[in-house]
Design a protein around this motif. Structure first.
Motif, PDB file in Angstrom:
ATOM      1  N   VAL A 170    -117.957 -17.284   7.832  1.00  0.00           N
ATOM      2  CA  VAL A 170    -118.049 -16.140   6.939  1.00  0.00           C
ATOM      3  C   VAL A 170    -119.295 -16.214   6.062  1.00  0.00           C
ATOM      4  O   VAL A 170    -119.614 -17.257   5.514  1.00  0.00           O
ATOM      5  CB  VAL A 170    -116.788 -16.067   6.054  1.00  0.00           C
ATOM      6  N   LYS A 171    -120.001 -15.104   5.967  1.00  0.00           N
ATOM      7  CA  LYS A 171    -121.171 -14.992   5.100  1.00  0.00           C
ATOM      8  C   LYS A 171    -120.700 -14.499   3.748  1.00  0.00           C
ATOM      9  O   LYS A 171    -120.383 -13.320   3.583  1.00  0.00           O
ATOM     10  CB  LYS A 171    -122.184 -14.026   5.721  1.00  0.00           C
ATOM     11  N   GLY A 172    -120.631 -15.404   2.771  1.00  0.00           N
ATOM     12  CA  GLY A 172    -120.150 -15.014   1.458  1.00  0.00           C
ATOM     13  C   GLY A 172    -118.721 -14.528   1.512  1.00  0.00           C
ATOM     14  O   GLY A 172    -117.845 -15.187   2.038  1.00  0.00           O
ATOM     15  N   ASN A 173    -118.489 -13.343   0.998  1.00  0.00           N
ATOM     16  CA  ASN A 173    -117.155 -12.768   0.977  1.00  0.00           C
ATOM     17  C   ASN A 173    -116.941 -11.759   2.097  1.00  0.00           C
ATOM     18  O   ASN A 173    -115.954 -11.025   2.085  1.00  0.00           O
ATOM     19  CB  ASN A 173    -116.905 -12.093  -0.372  1.00  0.00           C
ATOM     20  N   CYS A 174    -117.888 -11.689   3.045  1.00  0.00           N
ATOM     21  CA  CYS A 174    -117.818 -10.694   4.116  1.00  0.00           C
ATOM     22  C   CYS A 174    -116.661 -10.981   5.061  1.00  0.00           C
ATOM     23  O   CYS A 174    -116.462 -12.113   5.492  1.00  0.00           O
ATOM     24  CB  CYS A 174    -119.119 -10.655   4.908  1.00  0.00           C
ATOM     25  N   GLY A 175    -115.922  -9.931   5.386  1.00  0.00           N
ATOM     26  CA  GLY A 175    -114.820 -10.074   6.331  1.00  0.00           C
ATOM     27  C   GLY A 175    -115.027  -9.271   7.591  1.00  0.00           C
ATOM     28  O   GLY A 175    -114.116  -9.128   8.390  1.00  0.00           O
ATOM     29  N   GLY A 176    -116.247  -8.767   7.786  1.00  0.00           N
ATOM     30  CA  GLY A 176    -116.507  -7.889   8.918  1.00  0.00           C
ATOM     31  C   GLY A 176    -116.557  -6.444   8.438  1.00  0.00           C
ATOM     32  O   GLY A 176    -115.897  -6.080   7.462  1.00  0.00           O
ATOM     33  N   VAL A 177    -117.352  -5.618   9.107  1.00  0.00           N
ATOM     34  CA  VAL A 177    -117.469  -4.225   8.681  1.00  0.00           C
ATOM     35  C   VAL A 177    -116.205  -3.456   9.060  1.00  0.00           C
ATOM     36  O   VAL A 177    -115.555  -3.739  10.058  1.00  0.00           O
ATOM     37  CB  VAL A 177    -118.712  -3.544   9.286  1.00  0.00           C
ATOM     38  N   VAL A 178    -115.861  -2.504   8.244  1.00  0.00           N
ATOM     39  CA  VAL A 178    -114.674  -1.684   8.474  1.00  0.00           C
ATOM     40  C   VAL A 178    -114.929  -0.730   9.633  1.00  0.00           C
ATOM     41  O   VAL A 178    -115.949  -0.045   9.675  1.00  0.00           O
ATOM     42  CB  VAL A 178    -114.316  -0.897   7.198  1.00  0.00           C
ATOM     43  N   GLU A 179    -113.997  -0.673  10.588  1.00  0.00           N
ATOM     44  CA  GLU A 179    -114.133   0.210  11.736  1.00  0.00           C
ATOM     45  C   GLU A 179    -113.201   1.411  11.644  1.00  0.00           C
ATOM     46  O   GLU A 179    -113.479   2.456  12.204  1.00  0.00           O
ATOM     47  CB  GLU A 179    -113.851  -0.561  13.027  1.00  0.00           C
ATOM     48  N   ASP A 180    -112.086   1.253  10.950  1.00  0.00           N
ATOM     49  CA  ASP A 180    -111.064   2.292  10.890  1.00  0.00           C
ATOM     50  C   ASP A 180    -111.282   3.185   9.661  1.00  0.00           C
ATOM     51  O   ASP A 180    -111.420   2.698   8.545  1.00  0.00           O
ATOM     52  CB  ASP A 180    -109.690   1.627  10.814  1.00  0.00           C
ATOM     53  N   ALA A 181    -111.273   4.490   9.884  1.00  0.00           N
ATOM     54  CA  ALA A 181    -111.505   5.437   8.786  1.00  0.00           C
ATOM     55  C   ALA A 181    -110.368   5.434   7.765  1.00  0.00           C
ATOM     56  O   ALA A 181    -110.543   5.899   6.635  1.00  0.00           O
ATOM     57  CB  ALA A 181    -111.683   6.848   9.341  1.00  0.00           C
ATOM     58  N   SER A 182    -109.202   4.897   8.141  1.00  0.00           N
ATOM     59  CA  SER A 182    -108.064   4.913   7.223  1.00  0.00           C
ATOM     60  C   SER A 182    -108.128   3.800   6.181  1.00  0.00           C
ATOM     61  O   SER A 182    -107.345   3.798   5.231  1.00  0.00           O
ATOM     62  CB  SER A 182    -106.753   4.780   8.012  1.00  0.00           C
ATOM     63  N   VAL A 183    -109.045   2.859   6.348  1.00  0.00           N
ATOM     64  CA  VAL A 183    -109.157   1.744   5.401  1.00  0.00           C
ATOM     65  C   VAL A 183    -109.806   2.225   4.113  1.00  0.00           C
ATOM     66  O   VAL A 183    -110.894   2.797   4.126  1.00  0.00           O
ATOM     67  CB  VAL A 183    -109.987   0.591   6.010  1.00  0.00           C
ATOM     68  N   PHE A 184    -109.118   1.968   2.989  1.00  0.00           N
ATOM     69  CA  PHE A 184    -109.650   2.398   1.695  1.00  0.00           C
ATOM     70  C   PHE A 184    -110.573   1.322   1.140  1.00  0.00           C
ATOM     71  O   PHE A 184    -110.230   0.139   1.145  1.00  0.00           O
ATOM     72  CB  PHE A 184    -108.512   2.670   0.715  1.00  0.00           C
ATOM     73  N   LEU A 185    -111.720   1.728   0.645  1.00  0.00           N
ATOM     74  CA  LEU A 185    -112.698   0.794   0.099  1.00  0.00           C
ATOM     75  C   LEU A 185    -112.704   0.875  -1.431  1.00  0.00           C
ATOM     76  O   LEU A 185    -112.579   1.954  -2.011  1.00  0.00           O
ATOM     77  CB  LEU A 185    -114.091   1.115   0.640  1.00  0.00           C
ATOM     78  N   HIS A 186    -112.867  -0.297  -2.058  1.00  0.00           N
ATOM     79  CA  HIS A 186    -112.863  -0.397  -3.518  1.00  0.00           C
ATOM     80  C   HIS A 186    -114.206  -0.956  -3.995  1.00  0.00           C
ATOM     81  O   HIS A 186    -114.875  -1.704  -3.276  1.00  0.00           O
ATOM     82  CB  HIS A 186    -111.736  -1.297  -3.983  1.00  0.00           C
ATOM     83  N   LYS A 187    -114.553  -0.647  -5.227  1.00  0.00           N
ATOM     84  CA  LYS A 187    -115.864  -1.037  -5.742  1.00  0.00           C
ATOM     85  C   LYS A 187    -116.015  -2.542  -5.920  1.00  0.00           C
ATOM     86  O   LYS A 187    -117.119  -3.074  -5.833  1.00  0.00           O
ATOM     87  CB  LYS A 187    -116.149  -0.330  -7.071  1.00  0.00           C
ATOM     88  N   ASP A 188    -114.900  -3.253  -6.190  1.00  0.00           N
ATOM     89  CA  ASP A 188    -114.979  -4.700  -6.383  1.00  0.00           C
ATOM     90  C   ASP A 188    -113.633  -5.327  -6.047  1.00  0.00           C
ATOM     91  O   ASP A 188    -112.639  -4.630  -5.797  1.00  0.00           O
ATOM     92  CB  ASP A 188    -115.405  -5.055  -7.812  1.00  0.00           C
ATOM     93  N   ALA A 189    -113.605  -6.670  -6.035  1.00  0.00           N
ATOM     94  CA  ALA A 189    -112.387  -7.385  -5.664  1.00  0.00           C
ATOM     95  C   ALA A 189    -111.236  -7.132  -6.634  1.00  0.00           C
ATOM     96  O   ALA A 189    -110.104  -6.910  -6.186  1.00  0.00           O
ATOM     97  CB  ALA A 189    -112.686  -8.878  -5.545  1.00  0.00           C
ATOM     98  N   PRO A 190    -111.447  -7.167  -7.963  1.00  0.00           N
ATOM     99  CA  PRO A 190    -110.327  -6.900  -8.869  1.00  0.00           C
ATOM    100  C   PRO A 190    -109.677  -5.542  -8.629  1.00  0.00           C
ATOM    101  O   PRO A 190    -108.450  -5.419  -8.661  1.00  0.00           O
ATOM    102  CB  PRO A 190    -110.967  -6.995 -10.259  1.00  0.00           C
ATOM    103  N   SER A 191    -110.495  -4.517  -8.407  1.00  0.00           N
ATOM    104  CA  SER A 191    -109.948  -3.180  -8.157  1.00  0.00           C
ATOM    105  C   SER A 191    -109.151  -3.161  -6.864  1.00  0.00           C
ATOM    106  O   SER A 191    -108.069  -2.565  -6.787  1.00  0.00           O
ATOM    107  CB  SER A 191    -111.076  -2.149  -8.076  1.00  0.00           C
TER     108      SER A 191
END
Length: 421
Positions: A170-191
């Motif tokens: 893993v590069k830093g906190n990267c988990g792979g780019v999101v492929e599914d449009a249903s995945v909700f993205l947040h501005k930071d980890a706490p959020s």
């Protein structure tokens, strides 16, 4: 079957047949409803009217031996391609051979219409051959109970790759780019943690989402009746440190808070004092019933302490007492309190007991004996252990228990017997 229109002419005679059009003579017995002029307009009319099951643009391009340069979907690769010859200067070219395909003017239209369930930015980037590096926002990684960053991981060969498997780091906190449009993205980890992983401790989720973190530094309970510190950094002396495995609803700031929390992960009957002492390896200095039920023991910091009474309880529900006498009185009703107390102080070693100056009846020999080891001196009858043995302060009082024997005879028998008992 080819989805194209064909010129009714001998292929060997027609110059036009050599520039992309397909020529083939109709068989004398063949029947067709209509023939179209050999012109661009005729080709367009033939493709529109004569082949209703075929995309007219596909038919026209194939009939004229050209490419449509339109965009079409490839579900296997989850992207769109442009209908053009591979190697013609663009890495997004592919020849379409599906007559019923739907064409689009732009990759955006193609991705939106055919791959609307996919991450549109990624679909467009993949379709146009542009490397996609994600948004760097965070999304919930439920499998690992954390939030991961929307960016590629780095493969073992150093190339960016999508996803994560045994061959990637893993590069830093990267988990792979999101492929599914249903995945909700947040501005930071706490959020992300607060919104998508609210069933677990926020501190734990945020800490785990940071690949450089060393733990929350807080405490969590175990089924063994003690608390562990969530850290991979230097562990405080006497404590147990281990990063949380899985997820927990709550962590605690101190050992005291953790031990007194009544957390469901803790045994229901745990004594908070036992928990705190076990969690920090610092004994309570109080007394508890020994597991052998023959005495009480003192909970010392170090069970190998020079004091023979020192030991460590193994029962999380252990009850503590201020001294051995209180412990013996409350927990060991079947033992003589004085004997129990002395035996507790001596660490359960009978040979070390000194006994008392009290007396009790030796019913076998019908006399009174002193409460001391038989090897300790005159008239010692052994240590009285059970509560059924009544201890008297002196011979005279003891002989009263042998009321059917003359007191003088009892006293003489007791004091006059020189045998060491």
């Amino acid at each position: 079957d080819s989805g194209t229109c064909i010129i009714d002419h001998n292929p060997a005679d027609a110059i036009i047949c050599s520039i992309g059009y397909t020529c083939q003579l109709l068989r004398p017995s063949a029947w067709v409803s209509k023939l179209y002029p050999v012109t661009p307009a005729g080709v367009e009319q033939c493709c529109s009217e004569g082949l209703p099951f075929v995309n007219p643009t596909f038919c026209k391009a194939k009939t004229m031996g050209i490419v449509s340069r339109k965009w079409f979907v490839d579900y296997t690769e989850k992207r769109c391609f442009q209908d053009c010859k591979p190697g013609s200067g663009s890495n997004n070219c592919a020849i379409n051979n599906d007559p019923s395909v739907t064409y689009y003017d732009t990759p955006e239209e193609c991705c939106d219409s055919k791959l609307g369930y996919q991450n549109q930015n990624k679909c467009i980037a993949d379709s146009t051959g542009v490397p996609y590096t994600g948004t760097n926002k965070f999304y919930a990684d439920y499998k690992n109970s954390k939030c991961s960053q929307d960016c590629p991981v780095v493969a073992s060969n150093g190339n960016d790759t999508i996803g994560n498997n045994n061959n990637t780091t893993v590069k830093g906190n990267c988990g792979g780019v999101v492929e599914d449009a249903s995945v909700f993205l947040h501005k930071d980890a706490p959020s992300c943690c607060a919104a998508s992983l609210s069933y677990m401790s926020l501190d734990l989720c945020v800490d785990r989402s940071d690949s450089s973190a060393e733990g929350t530094g807080k405490y969590y309970p175990t089924g063994g009746g003690f608390c562990v510190k969530d850290t991979s950094a230097t562990c405080p002396e006497g404590e147990t440190c281990l990063r949380v495995d899985g997820w927990l609803f709550k962590l605690y700031d101190t050992v005291e808070d953790c031990c007194g929390s009544n957390d469901a992960a803790m045994p229901s009957n745990v004594n908070p004092a036992y928990c705190q002492a076990t969690s920090t390896s610092v004994g309570t200095g109080q007394w508890f019933q020994h597991e052998n039920r023959d005495r009480c023991a003192k909970h010392c910091t170090d069970a190998t302490d020079a004091a023979p009474a020192c030991d460590v309880p193994i029962d999380p529900s252990t009850t503590y007492y201020a001294n051995a006498t209180e412990c013996c009185t409350a927990e060991l009703h079947h033992l003589n309190v004085d004997t129990c107390s002395e035996m507790s102080e001596k660490g359960g070693i009978m040979e070390d007991l000194e006994g008392t100056d009290e007396y009790y009846v030796d019913w076998i020999h019908q006399k009174c004996v002193r409460n001391c080891p038989v090897t300790s001196g005159t008239n010692c009858g052994g240590i009285a252990r059970g509560t059924w043995v009544t201890l008297r302060p002196d011979v005279d009082t003891c002989c009263d228990d042998l009321h059917y024997i003359a007191k003088d005879a009892c006293i003489e028998a007791t004091n006059g017997d020189a045998r060491a008992r």
